[in-house]
Write a protein that holds these residues in place. Structure first.
Motif, PDB file in Angstrom:
ATOM      1  N   MET B  23       5.327  -4.653  10.054  1.00 34.61           N
ATOM      2  CA  MET B  23       4.960  -5.600   9.004  1.00 34.61           C
ATOM      3  C   MET B  23       3.502  -5.407   8.616  1.00 34.61           C
ATOM      4  N   PRO B  24       3.210  -4.411   7.833  1.00 35.73           N
ATOM      5  CA  PRO B  24       1.820  -4.191   7.449  1.00 35.73           C
ATOM      6  C   PRO B  24       1.315  -5.321   6.571  1.00 35.73           C
ATOM      7  N   VAL B  25       0.006  -5.399   6.549  1.00 37.20           N
ATOM      8  CA  VAL B  25      -0.606  -6.433   5.723  1.00 37.20           C
ATOM      9  C   VAL B  25      -0.309  -6.152   4.258  1.00 37.20           C
ATOM     10  N   ASP B  26       0.030  -7.169   3.528  1.00 37.26           N
ATOM     11  CA  ASP B  26       0.301  -6.997   2.110  1.00 37.26           C
ATOM     12  C   ASP B  26      -0.978  -6.631   1.371  1.00 37.26           C
ATOM     13  N   PRO B  27      -0.986  -5.513   0.725  1.00 35.97           N
ATOM     14  CA  PRO B  27      -2.157  -5.222  -0.094  1.00 35.97           C
ATOM     15  C   PRO B  27      -2.052  -5.981  -1.409  1.00 35.97           C
ATOM     16  N   ALA B  28      -3.131  -5.960  -2.109  1.00 35.08           N
ATOM     17  CA  ALA B  28      -3.081  -6.565  -3.434  1.00 35.08           C
ATOM     18  C   ALA B  28      -2.166  -5.731  -4.316  1.00 35.08           C
ATOM     19  N   ALA B  29      -1.683  -6.325  -5.367  1.00 33.56           N
ATOM     20  CA  ALA B  29      -0.845  -5.577  -6.295  1.00 33.56           C
ATOM     21  C   ALA B  29      -1.643  -4.424  -6.894  1.00 33.56           C
ATOM     22  N   PHE B  30      -0.932  -3.379  -7.216  1.00 32.90           N
ATOM     23  CA  PHE B  30      -1.586  -2.213  -7.808  1.00 32.90           C
ATOM     24  C   PHE B  30      -1.750  -2.427  -9.308  1.00 32.90           C
ATOM     25  N   SER B  31      -2.841  -1.940  -9.819  1.00 28.05           N
ATOM     26  CA  SER B  31      -2.995  -1.942 -11.270  1.00 28.05           C
ATOM     27  C   SER B  31      -2.380  -0.652 -11.811  1.00 28.05           C
ATOM     28  N   GLN B  32      -2.032  -0.684 -13.070  1.00 25.11           N
ATOM     29  CA  GLN B  32      -1.492   0.537 -13.673  1.00 25.11           C
ATOM     30  C   GLN B  32      -2.524   1.651 -13.613  1.00 25.11           C
ATOM     31  N   LYS B  33      -3.761   1.278 -13.824  1.00 26.33           N
ATOM     32  CA  LYS B  33      -4.826   2.286 -13.807  1.00 26.33           C
ATOM     33  C   LYS B  33      -4.913   2.954 -12.445  1.00 26.33           C
ATOM     34  N   GLU B  34      -4.821   2.153 -11.409  1.00 28.07           N
ATOM     35  CA  GLU B  34      -4.915   2.705 -10.063  1.00 28.07           C
ATOM     36  C   GLU B  34      -3.749   3.658  -9.786  1.00 28.07           C
ATOM     37  N   LEU B  35      -2.562   3.247 -10.197  1.00 28.01           N
ATOM     38  CA  LEU B  35      -1.397   4.099  -9.971  1.00 28.01           C
ATOM     39  C   LEU B  35      -1.502   5.398 -10.779  1.00 28.01           C
ATOM     40  N   ARG B  36      -1.953   5.286 -12.008  1.00 29.05           N
ATOM     41  CA  ARG B  36      -2.086   6.496 -12.832  1.00 29.05           C
ATOM     42  C   ARG B  36      -3.125   7.439 -12.253  1.00 29.05           C
ATOM     43  N   LYS B  37      -4.202   6.858 -11.799  1.00 31.17           N
ATOM     44  CA  LYS B  37      -5.271   7.694 -11.253  1.00 31.17           C
ATOM     45  C   LYS B  37      -4.795   8.431 -10.008  1.00 31.17           C
TER      46      LYS B  37
END
Lengths: 527, 488
Positions: B23-37
């Motif tokens: 059960m890893p710690v929930d990260p913050a949601a990803f932004s589209q920019k972060e995913l694209r990068k």
């Protein structure tokens, strides 16, 4: 003894899901298939269930399609897509209000979209797979599946672990989603090589399909030709495609879908109407695409298109359904003297042909199902499992390597347009085997295990036969190239961080979130 | 992979996710920019596997044609050539393993096809469907013995017509083998549904009716130019390998337009006269003839570093840096994929150069082999403080460090190389792209051709440049400890 007719629809789309963009053109393939093919098919079959029909057809749902249908993210996007299309329908009804012929068609599309929306969101709460599963349990259809990402197995054979991972992951994905064990498997592109049946059996499948020459060139020669399945030496059954009934539906020249009264696929308001009007409903507001609103019939070769008249198309549907069943009966009649193995016709098609490409296809299928009920003494619709239960003694033979691609073998997926893929695919397979061996004691849920699983997902996604197909045909070529490249690069990256013990959890989770498929992937299948 | 056994280890996970936890710690949601990068970065940096394992792979195209691709490392060839004084040819030796088809000696029949390239693929037409083959890639000596580099997988070419066998044996269908559910995702936070909750919030389409073109895509920041869409390479960013607006995969394949082989040297050919359904003794599987495997472990060919005079001129591709310590540069890769044309045929060569942490230079290049004119000059600045201490692994014709080696135009390199593009050819069009990746201090500055190179927060940089036509200059990064010296 009545003859059997197995109609097999193979439903497959490559895994396309791009959360890194607000919208993505290729995601529309799923939304269009849902709107025009899958949900209309589902509703038609549920009607047949109500009417008491059983064993109507076999439906193969590929693991990538199953995964996308189950994906809450894509369901959310489908909602948006449908909202937009319903808005367009509303506008079209207004725009055509002074042109009755077009207005009727606009209202027809509006009604269809409303039905799809009601079914998907109100009635099923998005659970299309669950609805098909219920039909399976009610013996209306038989559900089967395919290899994990539709990898073309004859060209993955050089690394047997790839074939094993494709089939076992496919079987498990189907099982984990439907809680059913698929008795049969649709080999991607009907691609078979000698010896593949051992992996098919090991993955938990009892039968598969090949193209006609896979049966006709079997060894020893098939006594009943294509009119009965064979049994591979290991006991797995194999069904051969019937060329006649395939041609009636597939052939551009002879096939039913080319009838001049059927709706034309290519004439679409996405290309016909002025940009100012249509731009809100097309790709990025600038690039014209199909919207699904098509007002013309095929009309004829090089003829000016005439407006589509559904009533005339309905007449043709009935005529073509009559013709299809009549031909099948005549074919069965040639084998009526048999007293052991019943005569069989196996007619496989792409599911997306019905409704999407061939607008009237689903109605035609329904008409075929209804007509067959009048001939139960001489012929009946069935599914492979039902046939095998009633005809379990089969001739033993080794099928011949084959596919249903152009030329009948592997050339469509291995040629100068796409052969650069294979060194990469084989190389990653080998390295994945080494990773699984190296991290064999990783604990499920641990970072290492997750990275290993994600590497497996990347490998499987790179292997999809769709990419080689698009690279060959030129359709979506650039997209196919980029997808292949992306998945190979992701595999290489994951291998590197695994070996160097530098796994970055956020990056890993980003990859998991982008390629969120096969959550239960078993790394051991890759060894 | 080279087959080396690596020490087993397990990632211990980050502080927020200790190993073994489900059960890893929930990260913050990803932004589209972060995913694209991230997507762009991985695709750009990690597509090419720099050291594919040596292999020869056969695949069936149809009953009459097969496809073969192979890769061997330059040092395998170098070693083989070093130990051989006799004329030789690079061949694929096919052995027919069809049961009952052995020759007079009891061994399987075989035939050779002369090939070229260390990294290549050919389509090969064969004589007869329904046969079983294995192949070996190696150097054929004058006495026809083979120094083997790699052995292929076994293939069975499909039958193309109905069998003459007419047995009719029945057996009973037993059904599928039961399987059970696997995995734990149903109770895991790593379900698809969970992952979907981490995805960027989706704006949807409500705004499209007001102004469909107003939707903008934020650009991930990368050196050089903004990125508009992943699938459409921006004109200002070098496309994957070419500067076309639409990258064509056909350009990047192995050995496009190589001839289809119609003829081969047949060593022993009783099998070819037999029909497809000739009586076959299924017990008599032919014996694979012995070949002489190359025993060296695959690895990189180490070239002699040399000073290239032109490198000292400002014209060459160069990188300048400030204050970088050598240990901050664990590896600098220069990787180029070249496409060149000759008489309508398109070949492809790949160039990879690695400057290792110990300042030794390694390279692989199918056009330049020891003994065949080592024309590839790898340059390291002569005034590097550690130059005289670099470990040298001299290739057969290498000159002693630091004696200068003249730069030779790539055209000549190719013409005289093992790749044999044609000795009389002087009409090659070449496009060379360099990719530079490395690590520097995050507070350091790099320039390339006078343009700043962005260094990310981890100190990593990545840049891609296209080189002008001309002499091949592999200008490597120059770094000096504790100085602010600009190299050119």
């Amino acid at each position: 003894m009545p003859g059997y007719h197995c109609i097999v629809l193979h439903a497959h789309l490559p895994y396309i899901r791009h959360p890194e963009y607000d919208s993505f053109f290729e995601e529309n393939w799923l939304f269009e298939a849902l709107t025009e093919s899958y949900i209309p098919l589902l509703n038609m079959l549920r009607r047949k269930q109500q009417d008491g029909y059983r064993h109507c057809l076999t439906l193969s749902l590929s693991p990538t399609l199953l995964s996308m249908l189950e994906d809450p993210f894509l369901r959310k996007r489908f909602r948006k897509h449908l909202d937009k299309m319903q808005l367009l329908a509303e506008q079209e009804v207004k725009r055509t209000r002074d042109e009755p012929r077009f207005l009727n068609l606009a209202r027809m599309y509006q009604q269809q979209l409303q039905t799809v929306s009601d079914t998907f969101f109100n009635e099923l709460d998005g659970d299309v797979v669950g609805a098909f599963t219920e039909l399976h349990k009610a013996n209306v259809i038989e559900l089967i599946t395919s290899a994990a990402t539709h990898g073309f197995l004859p060209l993955l054979k050089a690394e047997p672990a790839s074939v094993r991972a494709q089939l076992k992951t496919g079987a498990q994905t189907f099982y984990n989603i439907t809680v059913l064990q698929a008795q049969g498997v649709w080999l991607p592109e009907c691609g078979y090589y000698e010896g593949l049946e051992a992996v098919v059996e090991d993955a938990g499948f009892g039968y598969f399909f090949v193209d006609s020459h896979g049966i006709l060139n079997s060894k020893p020669r098939p006594y009943y030709g294509l009119s009965a399945p064979l049994l591979c030496p290991n006991g797995v059954a194999v069904f051969g495609r019937d060329p006649g009934s395939s041609r009636q539906v597939w052939s551009r020249d002879e096939g039913y879908p080319g009838d001049f009264h059927y709706r034309d696929f290519y004439r679409d308001i996405g290309f016909d109407l002025e940009m100012d009007y249509i731009s809100p409903f097309i790709l990025d507001g600038r690039t014209r695409i199909h919207t699904g609103f098509k007002y013309y019939r095929i009309t004829g070769h090089d003829a000016e298109k005439e407006v589509y008249v559904p009533e005339r198309a309905r007449e043709r549907i009935n005529k073509h359904a009559d013709d299809f069943v009549k031909r099948a009966l005549a074919q069965h009649a040639q084998h009526e003297s048999r007293d052991t193995t019943a005569s069989l016709i196996t007619s496989p098609y792409d599911a997306e042909l019905f409704g999407h490409w061939w607008f009237e296809g689903t109605d035609w299928l329904e008409a075929v199902i209804e007509r067959y009920s009048a001939y139960t003494d001489s012929a009946l619709l069935s599914t492979p499992s039902v046939y095998l239960a009633q005809n379990s003694m089969l001739q033993v033979a080794e099928p011949s390597a084959s596919s249903w691609g152009d030329g009948g073998y592997n050339a469509f997926w291995l040629n100068e347009g796409n052969d650069w893929i294979y060194p990469h695919l084989h190389d990653t397979s080998k390295r994945m085997q080494a990773l699984v061996e190296l991290f064999h004691d990783a604990e499920p849920g641990a970072l290492t295990y997750r990275a290993l699983q994600q590497a497996g997902r990347s490998q499987l996604l790179a292997q999809a036969s769709d990419w080689a197909f698009f690279l060959k045909t030129g359709t979506a070529q650039e997209y196919a190239y980029n997808r292949t490249r992306d998945h190979l690069a992701r595999f290489n990256y994951l291998e590197n961080v695994l070996r160097n013990n530098t796994i970055d959890e956020r990056r890993l989770q980003a990859l998991e979130a982008m390629d969120a498929i096969f959550p239960d992937l078993v790394p051991e299948y890759f060894s | 992979m080279s087959g080396k056994k690596q020490k087993k280890h397990r990632a211990t996970g980050s502080a927020s996710s200790p190993a073994g936890t489900a059960m890893p710690v929930d990260p913050a949601a990803f932004s589209q920019k972060e995913l694209r990068k991230l997507s762009f970065e991985i695709s750009s940096r990690w597509f090419n596997n720099e050291q594919p394992a040596p292999r020869l792979t056969l695949s069936v195209v149809n009953p009459w044609r097969i496809h073969a691709f192979w890769h061997i490392n330059p040092d395998m060839m170098a070693q083989a050539l070093k130990t051989s004084d006799t004329p030789h040819a690079l061949v694929i030796r096919f052995t027919d393993l069809t049961p009952g088809q052995s020759g007079k000696t009891g061994q399987a029949t075989s035939f050779d096809i002369e090939v070229d390239g260390l990294n290549n693929n050919w389509y090969i037409d064969l004589w007869q469907p329904g046969r079983r083959y294995v192949a070996e890639l190696g150097l054929r000596r004058a006495d026809s013995t083979l120094r083997r580099f790699v052995r292929s997988n076994e293939i069975l070419v499909p039958r193309a017509e109905p069998s003459t066998a007419l047995e009719f044996n029945l057996a009973q269908y037993k059904g599928a083998k039961p399987i059970s559910r696997t995995g734990t995702s149903a109770n895991s936070s790593y379900s698809v549904a969970h992952l979907a909750r981490l995805l960027p919030s989706f704006g949807g389409f409500p705004d499209v009716l007001s102004d469909p073109t107003s939707q903008t895509i934020e650009e991930p920041e990368f050196p050089g130019a903004p990125l508009k869409r992943v699938q459409n390479w921006d004109a200002e960013i070098e496309p994957p390998f070419e500067d076309d607006a639409t990258p064509s995969p056909e350009r990047y394949r192995y050995g496009k337009d190589f001839p289809v082989i119609q003829f081969a040297t047949i060593n022993e050919s009783p099998a070819y006269a037999t029909g497809n359904d000739s009586p076959i003794d299924f017990e008599a599987v032919p014996e694979l003839p012995e070949t002489d495997p190359l025993t060296i472990a695959p690895g990189n060919l180490t070239f002699e570093p040399a000073v290239v005079p032109e490198f000292l001129s400002p014209r060459a591709a160069s990188v300048s840096g400030t204050g970088h310590k050598p240990e901050n540069f664990p590896q600098i890769n220069i990787d180029a994929l070249d496409t060149f044309h000759r008489e309508g045929k398109q070949l492809k060569a790949s160039l990879g150069i690695v400057l290792n942490n110990d300042w030794s230079a390694t390279a692989s290049f199918p056009g330049a082999l020891p003994g065949h004119g080592n024309k590839l000059a790898i340059n390291v600045p002569a005034n590097s403080p550690t130059a005289s201490n670099r470990p040298m692994k001299a290739s057969p014709q290498a000159q002693a460090w630091p004696a200068p080696k003249p730069v030779i135009a790539l055209e000549e390199t190719m013409a005289e190389s093992f790749f044999s593009a044609g000795a009389d050819n002087r009409d090659l069009n070449l496009s060379v792209r360099l990719e530079l990746t490395g690590t520097a201090g995050p507070d350091k500055a790099l320039t390339l051709f006078g343009e700043p190179v962005e260094i990310d927060e981890q100190g990593q940089f990545y840049v891609r440049v296209k080189l002008d036509k001309g002499p091949l200059l592999a200008a490597l990064l120059r770094a000096q400890h504790g100085t602010n010296l600009e190299a050119d």
